[in-house]
Design an enzyme around this catalytic site. Structure first.
Site, PDB file in Angstrom:
ATOM      1  N   PRO A 105       0.821  -1.213   0.000  1.00  0.00           N
ATOM      2  CG  PRO A 105      -0.202  -1.182   2.090  1.00  0.00           C
ATOM      3  CD  PRO A 105       0.626  -2.025   1.188  1.00  0.00           C
ATOM      4  CD  GLU A 106       3.406   3.557  -3.942  1.00  0.00           C
ATOM      5  OE1 GLU A 106       3.898   4.680  -3.727  1.00  0.00           O
ATOM      6  OE2 GLU A 106       3.587   2.925  -4.994  1.00  0.00           O
TER       7      GLU A 106
END
Ligand SMILES: [Zn+2]
Length: 283
Positions: A2-3
């Site tokens: 996840p960013e």
């Protein structure tokens, strides 16, 4: 992995479905998921039980939930972590690691297949947990300091993409969003940071903010249901990518085939025409 936009979507979900609720019961199924809570799983559970969540905040890819006693529950999703809000009756995920029963009958569930993520309780961490104070604010954060960013970037004396990925300079920008922001700013990833002119840094900031906002805009539609989710592959944003993962496809601006280079064990994607490689390159 996840960013920032995915983590922000989770924060918004927590804000909507967890803030204002009391934590009535905590069960830790996997001690590794609270390994950074040095006092151990039992103390972790005890210090959360009976506390009410007062807010949902984020710094980079870290989330924290300030509690009514000024402590905070801090979370990092790692590679595969998810924070889910589900009814107590919903069958648990196979990778459920920590279960927190909330006063409204729902549960906040931390699921993590690879257990690189984790939770901890930060004493007096409500304002900003000491454990994440070293992380720089991201460019969408109201406390982000543009002048400090400009001078720190030049001092770094490295390639611009490597600087963007440095979480102490600015947080939350991973490989995908770095490539997209650089394409928007028409800058090559190997530009030495000390050669950047002020206007170029401004273009870069605009590029970073635009790409993060666009990704957020698309992610914001994914949690109408009572369900807070992180898509580790950032799949919903894939349609909007201009360079990342598009090797040999035509540039959306000029039609030149996108180029893929190896970079830090991963890849960098550029348009060779819009983002000419500097004569003096720094990796
Ligand atoms: Zn181009």
């Amino acid at each position: 992995m996840p960013e920032l936009p995915e983590v922000e979507v989770v924060r918004q979900g927590l804000d909507r479905f967890v803030v204002g609720r009391r934590i009535d019961r905590v069960e830790v199924y996997e001690p590794r998921s609270v390994r950074r809570h040095v006092a151990g799983p039992a103390e972790f559970a005890a210090s959360l039980t009976g506390r009410t969540v007062t807010a949902a905040r984020r710094r980079g890819k870290y989330l924290w939930l300030p509690l009514d006693d000024e402590d905070a529950l801090v979370g990092h999703l790692g590679m595969s972590g998810q924070l889910l809000v589900q009814p107590a009756s919903a069958p648990p995920d196979r990778h459920l690691r920590v279960r927190m029963s909330l006063s409204d009958g729902n549960e906040l569930r931390f699921c993590d297949q690879r257990t690189f993520g984790g939770l901890l309780v930060s004493p007096h961490g409500a304002l900003l947990p000491a454990e994440i104070a070293h992380i720089g604010p991201d460019p969408l954060d109201p406390v982000f300091d543009e002048d400090a960013f400009r001078s720190a970037l030049r001092r770094r004396r490295t390639g611009i993409k490597r600087a963007l990925l440095d979480q102490s300079l600015t947080s939350g920008i991973g490989n995908i969003y770095a490539d997209e922001a650089l394409w928007r700013a028409r800058l090559h990833y190997a530009r030495p940071t000390e050669t950047l002119r002020r206007g170029e840094v401004d273009r870069l900031l605009v590029g970073v903010r635009d790409v993060l906002r666009d990704a957020l805009g698309e992610g914001g539609t994914s949690f109408d249901a009572l369900y807070v989710n992180v898509n580790g592959e950032s799949g919903y944003f894939e349609r909007s990518l201009h360079v990342y993962g598009r090797g040999d496809e035509p540039c959306d601006r000029c039609g030149t085939p996108i180029r893929r280079d190896p970079f830090m064990n991963r890849s960098s994607y550029t348009c060779p025409r819009c983002q000419p490689r500097p004569r003096r390159a720094r990796w």
